[in-house]
Design a protein around this motif. Structure first.
Motif, mmCIF file in Angstrom:
data_model
loop_
_atom_site.group_PDB
_atom_site.id
_atom_site.type_symbol
_atom_site.label_atom_id
_atom_site.label_comp_id
_atom_site.label_asym_id
_atom_site.label_seq_id
_atom_site.Cartn_x
_atom_site.Cartn_y
_atom_site.Cartn_z
ATOM 1 N N VAL A 27 0.846 -1.198 0.000
ATOM 2 C CA VAL A 27 0.000 0.000 0.000
ATOM 3 C C VAL A 27 0.882 1.248 0.000
ATOM 4 O O VAL A 27 1.851 1.339 0.753
ATOM 5 C CB VAL A 27 -0.889 0.014 1.269
ATOM 6 C CG1 VAL A 27 -1.680 1.310 1.357
ATOM 7 C CG2 VAL A 27 -1.806 -1.197 1.300
ATOM 8 N N HIS A 28 0.513 2.218 -0.843
ATOM 9 C CA HIS A 28 1.199 3.514 -0.871
ATOM 10 C C HIS A 28 0.184 4.597 -0.510
ATOM 11 O O HIS A 28 -0.769 4.832 -1.252
ATOM 12 C CB HIS A 28 1.765 3.755 -2.279
ATOM 13 C CG HIS A 28 2.388 5.110 -2.443
ATOM 14 N ND1 HIS A 28 1.880 6.066 -3.279
ATOM 15 C CD2 HIS A 28 3.484 5.665 -1.875
ATOM 16 C CE1 HIS A 28 2.635 7.161 -3.224
ATOM 17 N NE2 HIS A 28 3.612 6.933 -2.375
ATOM 18 N N LEU A 76 -1.978 14.113 8.657
ATOM 19 C CA LEU A 76 -1.728 14.485 10.054
ATOM 20 C C LEU A 76 -2.036 15.969 10.262
ATOM 21 O O LEU A 76 -2.567 16.362 11.305
ATOM 22 C CB LEU A 76 -0.274 14.175 10.420
ATOM 23 C CG LEU A 76 0.112 12.689 10.366
ATOM 24 C CD1 LEU A 76 1.604 12.516 10.603
ATOM 25 C CD2 LEU A 76 -0.694 11.872 11.377
ATOM 26 N N ALA A 99 3.797 15.228 15.495
ATOM 27 C CA ALA A 99 4.512 14.217 14.694
ATOM 28 C C ALA A 99 5.329 14.905 13.598
ATOM 29 O O ALA A 99 4.860 15.847 12.962
ATOM 30 C CB ALA A 99 3.514 13.252 14.061
ATOM 31 N N ALA A 100 6.544 14.450 13.424
ATOM 32 C CA ALA A 100 7.387 14.836 12.284
ATOM 33 C C ALA A 100 7.465 16.354 12.104
ATOM 34 O O ALA A 100 7.489 17.096 13.080
ATOM 35 C CB ALA A 100 6.864 14.136 11.027
ATOM 36 N N GLN A 107 1.853 15.671 4.087
ATOM 37 C CA GLN A 107 1.898 14.539 3.147
ATOM 38 C C GLN A 107 1.515 13.218 3.835
ATOM 39 O O GLN A 107 0.859 12.373 3.244
ATOM 40 C CB GLN A 107 3.328 14.454 2.563
ATOM 41 C CG GLN A 107 3.575 13.302 1.626
ATOM 42 C CD GLN A 107 2.867 13.488 0.286
ATOM 43 O OE1 GLN A 107 2.425 14.591 -0.049
ATOM 44 N NE2 GLN A 107 2.739 12.410 -0.458
ATOM 45 N N ASN A 113 0.563 6.485 9.417
ATOM 46 C CA ASN A 113 1.217 6.705 10.708
ATOM 47 C C ASN A 113 1.059 5.492 11.619
ATOM 48 O O ASN A 113 1.984 5.118 12.345
ATOM 49 C CB ASN A 113 0.661 7.971 11.367
ATOM 50 C CG ASN A 113 1.518 8.445 12.520
ATOM 51 O OD1 ASN A 113 1.199 8.187 13.664
ATOM 52 N ND2 ASN A 113 2.624 9.109 12.221
ATOM 53 N N GLU A 208 -4.752 -6.565 3.014
ATOM 54 C CA GLU A 208 -5.793 -5.785 3.687
ATOM 55 C C GLU A 208 -5.469 -4.294 3.645
ATOM 56 O O GLU A 208 -4.301 -3.900 3.633
ATOM 57 C CB GLU A 208 -5.911 -6.200 5.161
ATOM 58 C CG GLU A 208 -6.770 -7.430 5.391
ATOM 59 C CD GLU A 208 -6.969 -7.704 6.885
ATOM 60 O OE1 GLU A 208 -8.085 -8.024 7.267
ATOM 61 O OE2 GLU A 208 -5.985 -7.610 7.645
ATOM 62 N N LYS A 228 4.697 15.000 24.590
ATOM 63 C CA LYS A 228 5.794 14.334 23.877
ATOM 64 C C LYS A 228 7.127 14.942 24.301
ATOM 65 O O LYS A 228 7.298 16.160 24.233
ATOM 66 C CB LYS A 228 5.582 14.520 22.370
ATOM 67 C CG LYS A 228 6.703 13.968 21.503
ATOM 68 C CD LYS A 228 6.354 14.079 20.014
ATOM 69 C CE LYS A 228 7.479 13.581 19.133
ATOM 70 N NZ LYS A 228 7.142 13.607 17.699
HETATM 71 C C1 FAD Z 1 12.041 12.541 8.876
HETATM 72 C C2 FAD Z 1 10.808 11.891 9.422
HETATM 73 C C3 FAD Z 1 10.391 12.196 10.712
HETATM 74 C C4 FAD Z 1 9.241 11.597 11.222
HETATM 75 N N1 FAD Z 1 8.847 11.907 12.517
HETATM 76 C C5 FAD Z 1 7.748 11.296 13.043
HETATM 77 C C6 FAD Z 1 7.300 11.585 14.362
HETATM 78 O O1 FAD Z 1 7.891 12.369 15.084
HETATM 79 N N2 FAD Z 1 6.189 10.940 14.814
HETATM 80 C C7 FAD Z 1 5.486 10.052 14.037
HETATM 81 O O2 FAD Z 1 4.490 9.522 14.495
HETATM 82 N N3 FAD Z 1 5.901 9.766 12.801
HETATM 83 C C8 FAD Z 1 6.991 10.368 12.271
HETATM 84 N N4 FAD Z 1 7.391 10.088 10.998
HETATM 85 C C9 FAD Z 1 6.653 9.109 10.266
HETATM 86 C C10 FAD Z 1 5.545 9.789 9.450
HETATM 87 O O3 FAD Z 1 4.708 10.512 10.245
HETATM 88 C C11 FAD Z 1 4.752 8.718 8.922
HETATM 89 O O4 FAD Z 1 5.680 8.213 8.019
HETATM 90 C C12 FAD Z 1 3.496 9.111 8.177
HETATM 91 O O5 FAD Z 1 2.392 9.389 8.977
HETATM 92 C C13 FAD Z 1 3.198 7.902 7.360
HETATM 93 O O6 FAD Z 1 2.109 8.170 6.561
HETATM 94 P P1 FAD Z 1 2.213 7.970 4.995
HETATM 95 O O7 FAD Z 1 0.828 8.268 4.492
HETATM 96 O O8 FAD Z 1 3.312 8.758 4.389
HETATM 97 O O9 FAD Z 1 2.504 6.414 4.923
HETATM 98 P P2 FAD Z 1 3.265 5.570 3.798
HETATM 99 O O10 FAD Z 1 4.706 5.893 3.809
HETATM 100 O O11 FAD Z 1 2.553 5.668 2.495
HETATM 101 O O12 FAD Z 1 3.032 4.109 4.394
HETATM 102 C C14 FAD Z 1 3.660 3.694 5.593
HETATM 103 C C15 FAD Z 1 3.416 2.191 5.772
HETATM 104 O O13 FAD Z 1 2.046 1.944 6.062
HETATM 105 C C16 FAD Z 1 1.419 1.154 5.044
HETATM 106 N N5 FAD Z 1 0.112 1.779 4.848
HETATM 107 C C17 FAD Z 1 -0.129 3.106 4.660
HETATM 108 N N6 FAD Z 1 -1.449 3.340 4.628
HETATM 109 C C18 FAD Z 1 -2.060 2.163 4.790
HETATM 110 C C19 FAD Z 1 -3.435 1.769 4.830
HETATM 111 N N7 FAD Z 1 -4.422 2.667 4.723
HETATM 112 N N8 FAD Z 1 -3.715 0.450 4.989
HETATM 113 C C20 FAD Z 1 -2.712 -0.475 5.114
HETATM 114 N N9 FAD Z 1 -1.399 -0.151 5.088
HETATM 115 C C21 FAD Z 1 -1.078 1.150 4.930
HETATM 116 C C22 FAD Z 1 2.352 1.228 3.843
HETATM 117 O O14 FAD Z 1 2.280 0.068 3.041
HETATM 118 C C23 FAD Z 1 3.710 1.381 4.508
HETATM 119 O O15 FAD Z 1 4.240 0.154 4.912
HETATM 120 C C24 FAD Z 1 8.509 10.677 10.437
HETATM 121 C C25 FAD Z 1 8.922 10.379 9.142
HETATM 122 C C26 FAD Z 1 10.063 10.972 8.637
HETATM 123 C C27 FAD Z 1 10.478 10.639 7.224
#
Ligand code: FAD
Length: 326
Positions: A27-28, A76, A99-100, A107, A113, A208, A228
């Motif tokens: 999933v992306h 978020l 977060a982040a 994004q 998350n 799933e 936090k």
């Molecule tokens: C530099 C950096 C700092 C960060 N700091 C924090 C922080 O302080 N606190 C924190 O909580 N997070 C932090 N993050 C993490 C970031 O918040 C999460 O990466 C973000 O919320 C992920 O969401 P995304 O939509 O980009 O997920 P994606 O990167 O698209 O997916 C993440 C994972 O979840 C799976 N996935 C995504 N959506 C679904 C779905 N609907 N169903 C099933 N599987 C799914 C994907 O296959 C993948 O394995 C940080 C990330 C980076 C790069």
């Protein structure tokens, strides 16, 4: 460099599930975690199934029972700024906002998350560690200042999510949809303890989708917060954090859920603290007694004993905050 994979953008949840039945499909959502893992060869993918063609997975709406439905693709930033979330589920709004960085919050989605992969530097590096299927957790004898003080029997990574402890404290559940239909899983049962299966973080199967998060109405007289603690204020993962939800009848606590972040392979609920709180008034003495219970049972590693004091401090500050808000 990213490996080679195909990329599809299905227009319905059913089509997305069918695409996910291909071996190696992933999933992306926002891609903020996934693409880094693929680039660093933490794992591979044969196909990315984008959720960006599924508007039904976006947004926050009120349920007829007074609760909330949060689509998995809600960012978020949207979650942190949503008026209903801010007013009734403050711990979640604060967690999403902490977060982040602002760019990543615009994004990154809440579904991503909850499903993000571990941040342990051995897991993300060139080590065939226990979580990747090897037989050694390198952090146990290695660099472990950011690692677990609870529940780290086989793997001492800490769960990286800030929204997860807040959602767990708020008694959320998630809806998962797969080829066989949908199921609802309480967040209490969503994360897999390392002692049970240290190669997976959640119960989500490869085919799933997490489609939405469901929040019950807050308890009567509820106040909640997420505190936090981190090394850098601008952005960083939690060294430790405390999500606290209390329900009050007058000054008496009738309901309490306390969940820690940054200290265990899963968001770590602390029933001893909850038990100490219920039935009492939130006085200075009670806050101190309850916070002292938060560190009980901790098993610090060579470089992270400081986390025991941080846990107590985070709980103390969070309880003081809900008292001020209640
Ligand atoms: C530099 C950096 C700092 C960060 N700091 C924090 C922080 O302080 N606190 C924190 O909580 N997070 C932090 N993050 C993490 C970031 O918040 C999460 O990466 C973000 O919320 C992920 O969401 P995304 O939509 O980009 O997920 P994606 O990167 O698209 O997916 C993440 C994972 O979840 C799976 N996935 C995504 N959506 C679904 C779905 N609907 N169903 C099933 N599987 C799914 C994907 O296959 C993948 O394995 C940080 C990330 C980076 C790069």
């Amino acid at each position: 460099m990213l490996p080679t994979f195909s990329y599809v953008k299905p227009a319905s949840i059913g089509k997305a599930i069918r695409e996910l039945t291909t071996p190696g499909a992933r999933v992306h959502a926002g891609g903020t975690d996934l693409l880094g893992c693929l680039r660093d060869r933490v794992f591979t993918a044969s196909k990315l199934v984008s959720l960006s063609g599924l508007p039904e997975l976006q947004g926050v709406s009120e349920l007829s029972n007074g609760g909330l439905r949060i689509g998995a693709l809600t960012t978020l930033a949207e979650l942190a700024a949503h008026p209903l979330v801010q007013r009734r589920y403050q711990a979640l709004s604060e967690a999403a906002g902490a977060a982040a960085s602002p760019q990543l919050r615009n994004q990154g989605t809440v579904g991503g998350n909850l499903c993000q992969r571990p941040r342990c530097w051995y897991y993300r590096g060139d080590f065939n560690c226990a979580r990747k299927g090897g037989d050694t957790c390198y952090a146990k004898e290695g660099e472990n200042q950011l690692h677990a003080i609870f529940g780290g029997d086989v793997c001492v990574m800490v769960h990286p999510s800030d929204t997860a402890p807040a959602l767990m404290a708020l008694d959320a559940s998630v809806r998962l949809v797969g080829p066989g239909g949908s199921r609802t899983v309480a967040l209490d049962a969503f994360f897999i303890p390392a002692g049970k299966d240290h190669t997976r973080e959640t119960v989500v199967e490869a085919n799933e989708l997490l489609t939405e998060i469901l929040l019950p109405p807050p308890p009567a007289g509820a106040a909640s917060t997420y505190r936090k603690l981190r090394s850098r204020g601008a952005w960083d993962f939690a060294l430790t954090g405390a999500a606290v939800v209390v329900g009050l009848n007058g000054k008496k606590i009738t309901h309490a859920r306390v969940v820690l972040s940054g200290v265990a392979p899963v968001p770590w609920r602390v029933p001893a603290v909850e038990k100490e709180l219920v039935g009492h008034e939130l006085t200075d003495g009670l806050i101190e007694r309850a916070a002292a219970k938060a560190g009980l049972g901790a098993a610090p590693l060579s470089d992270n004993a400081h986390k025991v004091a941080l846990v107590r401090g985070a709980v103390m500050e969070a309880l003081s905050e809900v008292r001020a808000a209640g």
